[in-house]
Design a protein around this motif. Structure first.
Motif, PDB file in Angstrom:
ATOM      1  N   GLY A 168      -6.915   1.824  -3.076  1.00 28.29           N
ATOM      2  CA  GLY A 168      -5.717   1.246  -2.472  1.00 28.29           C
ATOM      3  C   GLY A 168      -5.666  -0.267  -2.504  1.00 28.29           C
ATOM      4  N   GLU A 209      -3.877   3.040  -7.675  1.00 25.98           N
ATOM      5  CA  GLU A 209      -4.167   2.951  -6.241  1.00 25.98           C
ATOM      6  C   GLU A 209      -5.362   3.813  -5.870  1.00 25.98           C
ATOM      7  OE1 GLU A 209      -1.282   2.899  -3.181  1.00 25.98           O
ATOM      8  OE2 GLU A 209       0.368   2.353  -4.523  1.00 25.98           O
ATOM      9  N   LYS A 237      -2.028  -2.413  -6.116  1.00 23.66           N
ATOM     10  CA  LYS A 237      -0.755  -1.691  -6.089  1.00 23.66           C
ATOM     11  C   LYS A 237       0.174  -2.300  -7.128  1.00 23.66           C
ATOM     12  CE  LYS A 237      -1.029  -0.486  -1.167  1.00 23.66           C
ATOM     13  NZ  LYS A 237      -2.396  -0.993  -0.966  1.00 23.66           N
TER      14      LYS A 237
END
Length: 349
Positions: A59, A54, A62
Motif C-alpha cells: 500500500g 498496491e 498508489k
C-alpha cells in the motif's frame, strides 16, 4: 485552567497532524496519464496492475490515473513524461517517429505468434538484444514499466468479406504508412482517414473498409456501419504499447518499492494473456449477437498480407530513412528482429 485545556487540545491536534503527515509522506502517489479511455483491454490491464502495485508494495505506492486524454493527447504524452510533468504515461511509439524510430520496425513484421506469452517474449528479447531500443528510451529519459498490446489486426467492411482477396479494388483505410502500403499490395485503394473520422467515413461510403486492431475498432463501434468482419490472431497489432515511467522519478523510489512494482508488473503481464484471449472471444460473440458476420482469415490470407517481397522493399525504405537520420546498422538490427520473431513463432509449434 480553561486556557491550559485549550492549549493541550491544540498541541494534541498538532501532534496528530505531524504524525499523520509523516505517515502520509511514506506513501508514493504516481500520476499516470493515458490518452485511451478506461475500458476494454486497456482498462482491464490498467486496473489489474494498479491494484497489484498496491498489493506488492504494501500500500506504499498508489497510482492516480487520468484517462481519456484528460491531461495530454497521445502526441503529447512522451514530452510530458520526459519533462516530469507526469510520472507514468501510456506510450505508443507510432506517435513519436523521431524520438522512438526503431520501434516502427515492428510494423514490418506483421506475421507473428498468436499467444500473448510469445508476443511478449519477442518484445522483451528485441529490446534486450538490440541496444538501439534501449538507447532511444534513455535519450527520452523514460523506462518501460509494463508491456501490453492491442488485439490483432482485423478487417471491418461495409460489404461481405471472407478473405483478403475481397478487398481488391475497394477503398480501405489504415492508420500508418506501412499498412497503407500493405493494402495497396493487396490491390486495394488505400486511403488515409483520421481515426476520429472513421465511423462517418464508413457510414457515408468514403471508405469501404478499415484495418486496425480488433478491440480498438469495436470500442469505436466501427462494426455498426461495417458489419462484415474478417478477424484472427496471426496478423498481429505488431507495435508494442507501454506504460513508461520518468527515469528520474524511478531512480527516486526506494529499492524495495521498485522491486514491488516490478513484481506487480511481472504478475500483470502474465495475467494479460487471459485478458487478451477473453476480450477477443467476447468481441466475436458481441458482434454476432449484434447481427454482424464474423469470418476468420486463413493461413493463406496471413501469408498474402505478410508478402515477403513487398515487406523487403518497405524495410529497405525504412533502413534508408534511419540512415539519413544518423542511425547506423539498421539493416543488421532488422535481421536480428526477424530472427527473434521467427523464434517466437516457432515457440508455438
Amino acid at each position: 485552567m480553561k486556557r491550559k485545556l485549550i492549549r493541550a487540545g491544540l498541541m494534541a491536534l498538532f501532534c496528530i497532524s505531524v504524525f499523520s503527515g509523516a505517515s502520509f509522506a511514506k506513501d508514493i502517489v504516481l500520476r499516470l496519464s493515458d490518452h485511451d479511455v478506461l475500458g476494454g483491454l486497456k482498462g482491464q490491464i490498467g486496473t489489474f496492475w494498479f491494484n497489484e502495485i498496491e498489493k506488492q508494495t504494501g500500500g506504499k505506492v498508489k497510482i492516480k490515473a487520468y484517462w481519456g486524454g484528460t491531461l495530454f493527447s497521445a502526441e503529447e504524452q512522451l514530452k510530458a513524461l520526459s519533462d516530469g510533468v507526469v510520472d507514468i504515461a501510456a506510450i505508443y511509439p507510432d506517435f513519436y517517429p523521431k524520438q522512438l524510430p526503431l520501434f516502427g520496425a515492428f510494423w514490418l513484421f506483421p506475421k507473428g505468434p498468436e499467444n500473448w506469452e510469445n508476443i511478449r517474449w519477442i518484445y522483451k528479447e528485441s529490446i534486450s538484444r538490440i541496444p538501439e531500443f534501449d538507447r532511444e528510451l534513455k535519450d527520452a529519459g523514460v523506462k518501460i514499466l509494463l508491456m501490453e498490446n492491442g488485439l490483432p489486426m482485423s478487417y471491418m467492411a461495409r460489404y461481405p468479406i471472407t478473405s483478403l482477396k475481397d478487398i481488391k479494388g475497394k477503398k480501405w483505410r489504415a492508420g500508418d504508412r506501412w499498412n497503407l502500403k500493405l493494402l495497396e499490395n493487396q490491390g486495394a485503394v488505400a486511403i488515409s482517414v483520421p481515426w476520429g473520422d472513421c465511423y462517418m467515413a464508413l457510414e457515408t461510403g468514403t471508405v469501404d473498409g478499415i484495418v486496425s486492431n480488433y478491440d480498438g475498432m469495436h470500442r469505436q463501434k466501427f462494426d455498426e456501419p461495417a458489419k462484415n468482419i474478417l478477424a484472427g490472431k496471426a496478423i498481429g497489432w505488431s507495435q508494442p504499447m507501454f506504460y513508461c515511467i520518468n527515469q528520474e522519478k524511478w531512480d527516486s523510489i526506494p529499492k524495495d518499492l521498485q522491486e514491488g512494482i516490478l513484481k506487480a508488473t511481472e504478475i500483470t503481464e502474465k495475467a494479460f494473456g487471459d485478458m487478451y484471449n477473453g476480450e477477443f472471444n467476447r468481441i466475436v460473440e458481441a458482434e454476432k449477437k449484434a447481427g454482424c458476420t464474423v469470418n476468420f482469415y486463413s493461413p493463406e490470407d496471413v501469408d498474402s498480407w505478410a508478402d515477403e517481397k513487398c515487406l523487403e522493399g518497405l524495410r529497405e525504405i525504412f533502413c534508408t530513412e534511419l540512415q539519413d537520420d544518423g542511425i547506423e546498422n539498421s539493416r543488421e538490427m532488422l535481421k536480428q528482429m526477424k530472427a527473434i520473431i521467427d523464434e517466437g513463432i516457432a515457440k508455438e509449434k
